[in-house]
Write an enzyme that holds these catalytic residues in place. Structure first.
Site, PDB file in Angstrom:
ATOM      1  N   CYS A  48       0.810  -1.213   0.000  1.00  0.00           N
ATOM      2  CA  CYS A  48       0.000   0.000   0.000  1.00  0.00           C
ATOM      3  C   CYS A  48       0.846   1.267   0.000  1.00  0.00           C
ATOM      4  O   CYS A  48       0.382   2.330  -0.395  1.00  0.00           O
ATOM      5  CB  CYS A  48      -0.937   0.015   1.201  1.00  0.00           C
ATOM      6  SG  CYS A  48      -0.085   0.186   2.789  1.00  0.00           S
ATOM      7  N   ASN A  49       2.096   1.185   0.439  1.00  0.00           N
ATOM      8  CA  ASN A  49       2.905   2.400   0.494  1.00  0.00           C
ATOM      9  C   ASN A  49       4.344   2.198   0.033  1.00  0.00           C
ATOM     10  O   ASN A  49       5.228   2.963   0.400  1.00  0.00           O
ATOM     11  CB  ASN A  49       2.894   3.006   1.898  1.00  0.00           C
ATOM     12  CG  ASN A  49       3.332   2.013   2.952  1.00  0.00           C
ATOM     13  OD1 ASN A  49       3.931   0.981   2.649  1.00  0.00           O
ATOM     14  ND2 ASN A  49       3.029   2.320   4.200  1.00  0.00           N
ATOM     15  N   ARG A  50       4.576   1.155  -0.779  1.00  0.00           N
ATOM     16  CA  ARG A  50       5.909   0.967  -1.324  1.00  0.00           C
ATOM     17  C   ARG A  50       5.856   0.159  -2.616  1.00  0.00           C
ATOM     18  O   ARG A  50       4.946  -0.641  -2.838  1.00  0.00           O
ATOM     19  CB  ARG A  50       6.844   0.284  -0.325  1.00  0.00           C
ATOM     20  CG  ARG A  50       6.606  -1.202  -0.135  1.00  0.00           C
ATOM     21  CD  ARG A  50       7.679  -1.833   0.764  1.00  0.00           C
ATOM     22  NE  ARG A  50       7.685  -1.260   2.093  1.00  0.00           N
ATOM     23  CZ  ARG A  50       8.671  -0.494   2.561  1.00  0.00           C
ATOM     24  NH1 ARG A  50       9.722  -0.228   1.791  1.00  0.00           N
ATOM     25  NH2 ARG A  50       8.606  -0.005   3.775  1.00  0.00           N
ATOM     26  N   SER A 107       8.774   0.334   7.733  1.00  0.00           N
ATOM     27  CA  SER A 107       7.354   0.578   7.500  1.00  0.00           C
ATOM     28  C   SER A 107       6.918   1.924   8.066  1.00  0.00           C
ATOM     29  O   SER A 107       7.578   2.482   8.944  1.00  0.00           O
ATOM     30  CB  SER A 107       6.506  -0.527   8.143  1.00  0.00           C
ATOM     31  OG  SER A 107       6.796  -1.786   7.560  1.00  0.00           O
ATOM     32  N   GLU A 112       5.126  -3.190  11.961  1.00  0.00           N
ATOM     33  CA  GLU A 112       3.829  -3.691  11.492  1.00  0.00           C
ATOM     34  C   GLU A 112       3.963  -5.122  10.974  1.00  0.00           C
ATOM     35  O   GLU A 112       4.980  -5.513  10.437  1.00  0.00           O
ATOM     36  CB  GLU A 112       3.257  -2.764  10.413  1.00  0.00           C
ATOM     37  CG  GLU A 112       4.133  -2.594   9.193  1.00  0.00           C
ATOM     38  CD  GLU A 112       3.507  -3.206   7.963  1.00  0.00           C
ATOM     39  OE1 GLU A 112       2.588  -4.014   8.122  1.00  0.00           O
ATOM     40  OE2 GLU A 112       3.967  -2.869   6.865  1.00  0.00           O
ATOM     41  N   GLN A 118       3.734 -10.056   3.046  1.00  0.00           N
ATOM     42  CA  GLN A 118       3.817  -9.504   1.694  1.00  0.00           C
ATOM     43  C   GLN A 118       5.148  -9.864   1.039  1.00  0.00           C
ATOM     44  O   GLN A 118       5.205 -10.105  -0.167  1.00  0.00           O
ATOM     45  CB  GLN A 118       3.628  -7.988   1.763  1.00  0.00           C
ATOM     46  CG  GLN A 118       2.205  -7.596   2.144  1.00  0.00           C
ATOM     47  CD  GLN A 118       2.086  -6.146   2.610  1.00  0.00           C
ATOM     48  OE1 GLN A 118       3.079  -5.530   3.016  1.00  0.00           O
ATOM     49  NE2 GLN A 118       0.888  -5.597   2.549  1.00  0.00           N
ATOM     50  N   THR A 191     -11.757  -6.529  -1.733  1.00  0.00           N
ATOM     51  CA  THR A 191     -11.839  -7.949  -1.373  1.00  0.00           C
ATOM     52  C   THR A 191     -10.475  -8.627  -1.460  1.00  0.00           C
ATOM     53  O   THR A 191     -10.402  -9.857  -1.511  1.00  0.00           O
ATOM     54  CB  THR A 191     -12.828  -8.681  -2.316  1.00  0.00           C
ATOM     55  OG1 THR A 191     -12.431  -8.455  -3.682  1.00  0.00           O
ATOM     56  CG2 THR A 191     -14.250  -8.215  -2.096  1.00  0.00           C
ATOM     57  N   TYR A 194      -5.505  -7.242   1.704  1.00  0.00           N
ATOM     58  CA  TYR A 194      -5.525  -6.106   2.626  1.00  0.00           C
ATOM     59  C   TYR A 194      -6.919  -5.954   3.238  1.00  0.00           C
ATOM     60  O   TYR A 194      -7.060  -5.660   4.429  1.00  0.00           O
ATOM     61  CB  TYR A 194      -5.127  -4.848   1.863  1.00  0.00           C
ATOM     62  CG  TYR A 194      -4.445  -3.804   2.701  1.00  0.00           C
ATOM     63  CD1 TYR A 194      -3.494  -4.155   3.645  1.00  0.00           C
ATOM     64  CD2 TYR A 194      -4.745  -2.459   2.541  1.00  0.00           C
ATOM     65  CE1 TYR A 194      -2.864  -3.195   4.411  1.00  0.00           C
ATOM     66  CE2 TYR A 194      -4.112  -1.490   3.301  1.00  0.00           C
ATOM     67  CZ  TYR A 194      -3.176  -1.867   4.235  1.00  0.00           C
ATOM     68  OH  TYR A 194      -2.547  -0.917   4.996  1.00  0.00           O
ATOM     69  N   ALA A 195      -7.942  -6.148   2.411  1.00  0.00           N
ATOM     70  CA  ALA A 195      -9.318  -6.091   2.917  1.00  0.00           C
ATOM     71  C   ALA A 195      -9.571  -7.224   3.901  1.00  0.00           C
ATOM     72  O   ALA A 195     -10.287  -7.054   4.906  1.00  0.00           O
ATOM     73  CB  ALA A 195     -10.308  -6.160   1.757  1.00  0.00           C
TER      74      ALA A 195
END
Length: 437
Positions: A48-50, A107, A112, A118, A191, A194-195
């Site tokens: 989500c951020n990398r 992170s 986290e 991941q 879905t 991450y969801a």
């Protein structure tokens, strides 16, 4: 072989730019391996951020140029811009960086838990697409092992919170103290994995009414496995009307517009919008609505816990030690081709001498004893050169060892590849116990 990594993450770029680069994640590894002789293998880690690509390369400059060109061709960003914005790592720094990433030390929320999974999935994807190499596989497997050691031997694993957990903490601070999680109506967008993690955390906090929407139509399948109520396009407006919290984990390119939300919302009904999607599931203009509080990845990054100094220090030591040991082991492997070449050279000399002894004395007990003695002597003579090869390799001095072999024995060792084996001497027709070397 050299490890190369190109990195775009929250620590040096805004999340919008990271999202643009991440849009090219699909197919990058396969296109790079198939499209450049300089790249032996590649693994892409996109979260989500990398966005990070790890490559096993022969020529760093050619590989970097190819990767940047492919990213430029699949995004709206120029090659010059990407070359300036991407952080390029080469050699041992690649190892320590991935180990730090896998342990959660790099992170937005230090420690986290999601990143370790991941990292594992990134390798699994590369293995499925057949874009990894043995070197990259060992790199990622050892990064996972280091992350487990951090979790087992420090408090970082228990103290560290996921990005979503911090976002939910922020949401809790914005709600009425008398309002329990069990009383909240939550609409979840997305879905994917991450969801799924978000759904689990919501349930841990006691949320009972969770509706799930997916523009791809997978909500029914998702809720069938994890619980919750699936939403269709027709049911979504009513769910948004009644929602107390909406969480975006989709990143599918469709965005909940401010005007559309205003049309269905009831005035004076507070709403918390948690947008965890890198490409934004919710219109940033939602923050301008009177009854809406918007939490984004930037909000999470600003609110990340910072009271874990001792655990972070201990985790960093574990990561640095593991990275250093892995790097040394990799360098030792680089000397294998030279060791094999030396052994094959000495074996060829030995076999030739054994053949002369056999030709002169035949398959006699005396000849067997001579051969056994010669082989024992050769093993003893090779022991110290073999040990020194690995010692020098661990110090990054494989080239010195190769030069010495070329000077002393006249061996041609231009590239680390297996050398041709010399033909074995003719064996005696009757096996003897003496030939055991």
């Amino acid at each position: 072989m050299v490890f190369l990594s190109l990195v775009a993450s929250h620590s040096q770029l805004d999340l919008e730019t990271v999202a643009q680069i991440s849009a090219s994640a699909s197919g990058l590894a396969a296109a790079s391996v198939n499209g450049s002789a300089a790249i032996n293998g590649a693994v892409v880690l996109a979260t989500c951020n990398r966005f990070e690509v790890y490559a096993d390369v022969e020529h760093v400059e050619d590989a970097t140029e190819h990767l940047v060109a492919h990213l430029a061709a699949t995004t709206e960003l120029s090659a010059d811009f990407l070359a300036r914005q991407l952080t390029a790592l080469e050699g041992d720094p690649v190892i320590e960086h991935l180990f730090s990433v896998g342990a959660g030390l790099d992170s937005a929320v230090v420690g986290e838990r999601e990143i370790a999974g991941q990292v594992r999935r990134a390798l699994a994807q590369a293995q499925q697409e057949k874009t990894t190499t043995s070197n990259l596989t060992r790199l990622f497997q050892n990064a996972t092992r280091a992350a487990k050691d951090v979790g087992s031997n420090t408090n970082l694993g228990t103290q560290g919170k996921s990005v979503v957990a911090v976002a939910l903490d922020l949401a809790e601070e914005l709600t009425d103290e008398a309002t329990a999680w069990a009383d909240q109506n939550v609409v979840l967008f997305g879905t994917g994995s991450y969801a799924g993690a978000t759904m689990a955390l919501l349930k841990e906090r006691g949320v009972e009414r969770i509706s799930v929407y997916s523009s791809s139509g997978r909500a029914a399948e998702f809720t069938g496995k994890r619980g919750g109520f699936p939403l269709t396009d027709e049911l979504l407006p009513q769910a948004l009307r009644e929602a107390d919290i909406i969480v975006g984990c989709s990143g599918g390119g469709q965005r909940l517009d401010r005007v559309a939300l205003e049309e269905v919302r009831v005035k004076n009904h507070p709403l918390i919008a948690i947008d965890m999607a890198l490409t934004h599931d919710f219109d940033p203009a939602l923050v301008e609505m009177a009854d809406v509080e918007l939490i984004t990845l930037e909000s999470v990054r600003m609110a990340a816990p910072t009271d874990q100094a001792l655990a972070v220090h201990a985790a960093s030591r574990i990561v640095k030690t593991a990275a250093r040991e892995f790097a040394a082991a990799q360098r030792e492997r680089e000397a294998d081709f030279a060791i094999v070449a030396l052994r094959q050279h000495t074996k060829a000399v030995l076999d030739a001498e054994v053949a002369r002894v056999r030709a002169q004395h035949g398959c006699t007990a005396a000849a067997d004893e001579v051969e056994l003695a010669m082989r024992r002597m050769m093993r003893q003579l090779l022991h110290i050169p073999t040990v020194r090869a690995r010692e020098l390799a661990s110090e990054g001095r494989t080239a010195d060892y190769v030069t010495a072999l070329q000077t002393l024995y006249g061996l041609e060792l231009g590239e680390p590849q297996a050398q041709a084996s010399a033909p074995a001497p003719a064996a005696c027709p009757v096996e003897t116990s003496a030939r055991t070397a």
